[in-house]
Design an enzyme around this catalytic site. Sequence first.
Site, mmCIF file in Angstrom:
data_model
loop_
_atom_site.group_PDB
_atom_site.id
_atom_site.type_symbol
_atom_site.label_atom_id
_atom_site.label_comp_id
_atom_site.label_asym_id
_atom_site.label_seq_id
_atom_site.Cartn_x
_atom_site.Cartn_y
_atom_site.Cartn_z
ATOM 1 C CB CYS A 1 -0.905 0.039 1.227
ATOM 2 S SG CYS A 1 -1.764 -1.493 1.591
ATOM 3 C CB CYS B 1 -6.000 -0.958 -3.460
ATOM 4 S SG CYS B 1 -6.444 0.796 -3.699
ATOM 5 N NE ARG C 1 -9.812 2.190 -3.866
ATOM 6 C CZ ARG C 1 -9.727 2.303 -5.180
ATOM 7 N NH1 ARG C 1 -10.589 3.016 -5.854
ATOM 8 N NH2 ARG C 1 -8.791 1.697 -5.869
ATOM 9 C CG HIS D 1 -2.276 4.862 -0.925
ATOM 10 N ND1 HIS D 1 -2.974 5.812 -1.628
ATOM 11 C CD2 HIS D 1 -2.754 3.672 -1.337
ATOM 12 C CE1 HIS D 1 -3.847 5.202 -2.432
ATOM 13 N NE2 HIS D 1 -3.727 3.909 -2.274
#
Lengths: 274, 212
Positions: free
Chosen positions: A183, A235, A231, A187
């Site tokens: 992630c 991802c 979501r 991000h």
Amino acid sequence: MRLRRTLIAAACVAVAIPFIATAQDADTEKGIEKYRQMLRKDPWTNPGLLDADRGEILWKTPRGPKNVSLEQCDLGKGPGKVDGAFAELPRYFADADRVMDLETRILWCMEKLQGFNRADLVKRPHPGGGQPIKELGAIATYVASKSSGLKFAAKAELPKEKDAIALGEVLFNRRSGPFDFACSTCHASSGLRIRLQGLPFLADPKEAREVVGQWPAYRVSSAHVMTMQHRLYDCFWQMRMPELQLGSELSVALIAYLVKMAEGGEISAPGLKR
Amino acid sequence: MRMFSTVIVPIVTVVLAGATAAFAQQNLAKPSVDPARVDAVVTDAFPTAPVDLRPRLVPDETMSSCSANRNSPPKSIAEAIQKRERAAIHYPADGKFLGDWKNGEKLAQSGYGLRFTDYPPRQEIGGNCYACHQITDQEVSYGTLGPSLLGYGKLRDFKQAVAKAVYEKIYDSHAAFPCSTMPRFGASKILTVDQIKDIVALLMSPESPVNK
């Protein structure tokens, strides 16, 4: 009243569609920002509210093999208490002996109270582009909307709650798969984009507070409401990972971490996304 | 030498950005999490993964040490990663690094492949370079996770040594920069040697739109 809302929402879907079909994502973002401003003036124009309404009916209607409603479902504030419940999730539930986010808890109630088959509920839990959100997601949209205007305030005092957040932080930074992605690849910095899609810095409280409270959100580009579990599923798809199971400990831990980052941020569900 | 200095600037920026992120994360008082449990939790989260995709759940040694060090490894670990990843690079049999830039552009554009919806494959796997890099003036839909590669070859006088370094960068990004966020396209078998040569040509050939 309901009819009026339905009509306005439908009209707005029609307004929103050209944003997808035309030009660049950058323009789309501008269009959506305008639309968000409109929503602030008249919140009833968000098509996601139709699903919140559907979720409310689903919550209150006796359903499933046991033919009971979800009004005995305890979201943490006592059976049937919906108002403000989402703002305190994820949390530890003694009856299940685990930490749960909103969708995992609804899944649990649908299984234990209504007698639905868990395997069926997690099989295809998310809608494809243009399809309406599934029942579990609509119920989640309803419950989340009942915390709109409140701030994220999960207590995270119990050891299992703290542990879920710590696990989430590790998972957020765990690289795997053929592209070596975590992630944090996408991000963990401010102001970056992948192609033209902006990437929020989710490990940063300031940015997390701005976006996490918008979920579940009506997603203009796929024309449906998308939940937080969906979501994350998406991802992982981008990360070239397999299909994330709704309700898995990993999904709950990541959400616990994201919500911890967003602590104090305002909930505005259902929000509106690209 | 020229190349060294142009490479170093983006690296320093990226390392600094990484350090800030690591700092933000340290503010969380975190109880330690048992790595074996993390692996078990991950396995449990993807119960329907087909057999072919299951190996993706387990990071290799390089990914594990990068994750554990939040992508800022101490010197000894960085060197171990570099050594291992350098050894993973296979070179073209003909000793040439430049292929066909036109095909390279196609590959740089395509993000197709390896998603669970991409099976059975309907076309070849792309390099997805535009997801993270500006490459040509013509393509305005590019990401900014990586540095701009506009004018890459021209700015480096089209040197053969640079072509080799670019080949190595694409084949295995960690060989030059341990814990890079760029995928290891050759070592992870995303792209073939010939496809990588085509992309090197996109960046390094004087005819390529990158250098116009």
